[in-house]
Write an enzyme that holds these catalytic residues in place. Structure first.
Site, PDB file in Angstrom:
ATOM      1  N   LYS A   1      27.191  29.789  26.632  1.00 32.87           N
ATOM      2  CA  LYS A   1      28.465  29.415  27.265  1.00 32.87           C
ATOM      3  C   LYS A   1      28.562  30.081  28.645  1.00 32.87           C
ATOM      4  O   LYS A   1      27.765  30.957  28.980  1.00 32.87           O
ATOM      5  CB  LYS A   1      29.638  29.801  26.376  1.00 32.87           C
ATOM      6  CG  LYS A   1      29.825  31.287  26.160  1.00 32.87           C
ATOM      7  CD  LYS A   1      31.049  31.536  25.291  1.00 32.87           C
ATOM      8  CE  LYS A   1      31.275  33.016  25.061  1.00 32.87           C
ATOM      9  NZ  LYS A   1      32.602  33.309  24.563  1.00 32.87           N
TER      10      LYS A   1
ATOM     11  N   TYR B   1      37.225  43.064  58.543  1.00 36.53           N
ATOM     12  CA  TYR B   1      38.690  42.882  58.426  1.00 36.53           C
ATOM     13  C   TYR B   1      39.400  44.199  58.135  1.00 36.53           C
ATOM     14  O   TYR B   1      38.930  45.010  57.341  1.00 36.53           O
ATOM     15  CB  TYR B   1      38.999  41.936  57.276  1.00 36.53           C
ATOM     16  CG  TYR B   1      38.681  40.484  57.555  1.00 36.53           C
ATOM     17  CD1 TYR B   1      39.152  39.840  58.689  1.00 36.53           C
ATOM     18  CD2 TYR B   1      37.923  39.752  56.645  1.00 36.53           C
ATOM     19  CE1 TYR B   1      38.863  38.501  58.917  1.00 36.53           C
ATOM     20  CE2 TYR B   1      37.641  38.411  56.858  1.00 36.53           C
ATOM     21  CZ  TYR B   1      38.110  37.794  58.007  1.00 36.53           C
ATOM     22  OH  TYR B   1      37.836  36.486  58.226  1.00 36.53           O
TER      23      TYR B   1
HETATM   24  C1  LIG Z   1      32.651  33.316  19.077  1.00 41.06           C
HETATM   25  C2  LIG Z   1      31.586  34.059  19.810  1.00 41.06           C
HETATM   26  N1  LIG Z   1      30.406  34.288  19.211  1.00 41.06           N
HETATM   27  C3  LIG Z   1      29.412  34.940  19.823  1.00 41.06           C
HETATM   28  C4  LIG Z   1      29.573  35.450  21.096  1.00 41.06           C
HETATM   29  C5  LIG Z   1      28.455  36.242  21.741  1.00 41.06           C
HETATM   30  O1  LIG Z   1      28.853  37.578  21.931  1.00 41.06           O
HETATM   31  P1  LIG Z   1      27.941  38.641  22.706  1.00 41.06           P
HETATM   32  O2  LIG Z   1      27.792  38.100  24.077  1.00 41.06           O
HETATM   33  O3  LIG Z   1      28.738  39.902  22.677  1.00 41.06           O
HETATM   34  O4  LIG Z   1      26.671  38.717  21.984  1.00 41.06           O
HETATM   35  C6  LIG Z   1      30.784  35.253  21.755  1.00 41.06           C
HETATM   36  C7  LIG Z   1      30.975  35.798  23.086  1.00 41.06           C
HETATM   37  O5  LIG Z   1      32.010  36.103  23.564  1.00 41.06           O
HETATM   38  C8  LIG Z   1      31.819  34.542  21.092  1.00 41.06           C
HETATM   39  O6  LIG Z   1      33.001  34.331  21.673  1.00 41.06           O
END
Ligand SMILES: Cc1ncc(COP(=O)(O)O)c(C=O)c1O
Length: 379
Positions: free
Chosen positions: A36, A272
């Site tokens: 993601k 700036y």
């Molecule tokens: C539902 C869920 N699962 C897994 C993860 C992965 O977590 P991490 O990046 O701490 O391994 C996330 C990340 O925020 C998440 O929201």
């Protein structure tokens, strides 16, 4: 490379990190790599391609558009949407052969209808609230909720999951243990009711590394697949036990090139707000990157790396430009590479250092590097 700024992603580092996780979870647990947020800034398609090539079984995304991009890029592995899927998008999620998390009864009805219309079976995962108080249904509603899924032949209960609230921010894992207990209780309730949710999953990076008991049928690591520890606390907890000789390799190097070199006399202001006044004749590199790109304005006191040497930022970070002092780097010239995050020679600016300057965490600094900036996979 004729970009003003770009990010190089090390394929071998990403592959190493997948191998490390595979080693600790074994062959029987599914590895669902979290891509993601543009793969935590590492490039959605680039990272997904390397991860699946290196042995990730599934990929998880936050939203449907990310799944759509992955499918358009020819990624065929199982995709799991762990964020919200609005009812109106469920049909497309099914058409793209995605599984997704549910916690509203309305989503069950919408999924059943959309799957019927598509002539397919939709695969749903129930999210259980175990103490994060984010997405999820109450523990006591699990059996009833699962029963509602089972009432439809067009949808299937493929999994049950939860997410930890306090596993990486502390070395005291009491709260995480409570959540594991609650999750185990919720899955036991389903079993007692004779309801099968074959894939149980809850482990993010920290849980996967620190608690083998959380692996169940699938793990969902994100940050550590990119070579970063979730926090100092996770690293300290790991080192205390040193269970499995786990080596993570960061994959991210953010670069730009020098646009102009100039010499500024003593007593002149830079940038700036006239916040910096030269105390000596100053050789300055003008670098075409700024807070629009994700180079946080808080980094006004930071440094970049040029030819393996530190060059301090002088004056404020602008929207598209920073200025760095190169008085002691006489070899630095126009067009030379600048490393904003990552390694240059023997010097390195880890994401954690960058995060400390910006007053945030490693997760945020790589994800906030503007998606428009090219991600280039290098060996
Ligand atoms: C539902 C869920 N699962 C897994 C993860 C992965 O977590 P991490 O990046 O701490 O391994 C996330 C990340 O925020 C998440 O929201």
């Amino acid at each position: 490379m004729n970009e003003l700024t770009w990010v190089e992603i090390s394929r071998s580092s990403l592959e190493n990190n997948i191998r490390q996780f595979r080693r600790i979870i074994g062959q029987d647990t599914l590895l669902c790599a979290c891509v993601k947020a543009n793969a935590y800034g590492h490039g959605l398609i680039e990272s997904a391609t390397v991860f699946t090539g290196a042995g990730a079984d599934w990929l998880s995304v936050n939203a449907l558009y990310e799944a759509r991009l992955l499918r358009q890029a020819g990624i065929t592995c199982p995709l799991y949407i762990l964020g919200h899927v609005p009812d109106a998008d469920i049909r497309e999620a099914i058409d793209l052969d995605c599984r997704f998390v549910v916690y509203n009864e309305g989503s069950i009805e919408a999924a059943a209808k959309a799957a019927r219309e598509a002539g397919k079976t939709a695969r749903l995962h129930i999210k259980v609230e175990t103490g994060t108080n984010r997405q999820g249904i109450d523990m006591q509603d699990v059996t009833g909720f699962a029963g509602k899924i089972q009432a439809h032949s067009s949808i299937e209960l493929e999994g049950i999951c939860t997410h930890f609230a306090n596993i990486e921010d502390t070395t005291d894992h009491t709260y995480a243990e409570l959540q594991i207990e609650r999750f185990t209780e919720a899955t036991a309730k389903l079993e007692q009711a004779g309801i099968d949710a074959p894939i149980k999953h809850c482990a993010n990076s920290a849980a996967t590394i620190l608690f083998p008991g959380t692996h169940f049928q699938m793990v969902r690591p994100g940050i550590s697949l990119y070579g970063m520890w979730p926090s100092n606390e996770t690293y300290v907890s790991y080192i205390k036990e040193r269970k499995n000789n786990f080596t993570l390799l960061p994959a991210f190097t953010w670069k730009a090139r020098i646009a102009q070199v100039k010499t500024v006399p003593t007593g002149e202001y830079i940038g700036y707000g006239c916040t910096y006044k030269t105390g000596h004749e100053t050789r300055l590199a003008v670098i075409p990157v700024g807070y629009y790109d994700g180079y946080d304005r808080c980094l006004s006191g930071a440094y970049v790396l040029i030819n393996g040497k530190r060059a301090s930022i002088r004056g404020r970070v602008c929207m598209n430009i920073i200025m760095a002092e190169i008085t002691d780097i006489p070899e630095a010239q126009v067009e030379h590479e600048v490393v904003l995050m990552g390694r240059s020679g023997d010097e390195v600016i880890p994401a954690e250092q960058f995060a400390q300057w910006a007053g945030t965490i490693n997760y945020e600094v790589t994800t906030r590097v503007n998606d428009r900036i090219p991600r280039i996979t290098v060996e």
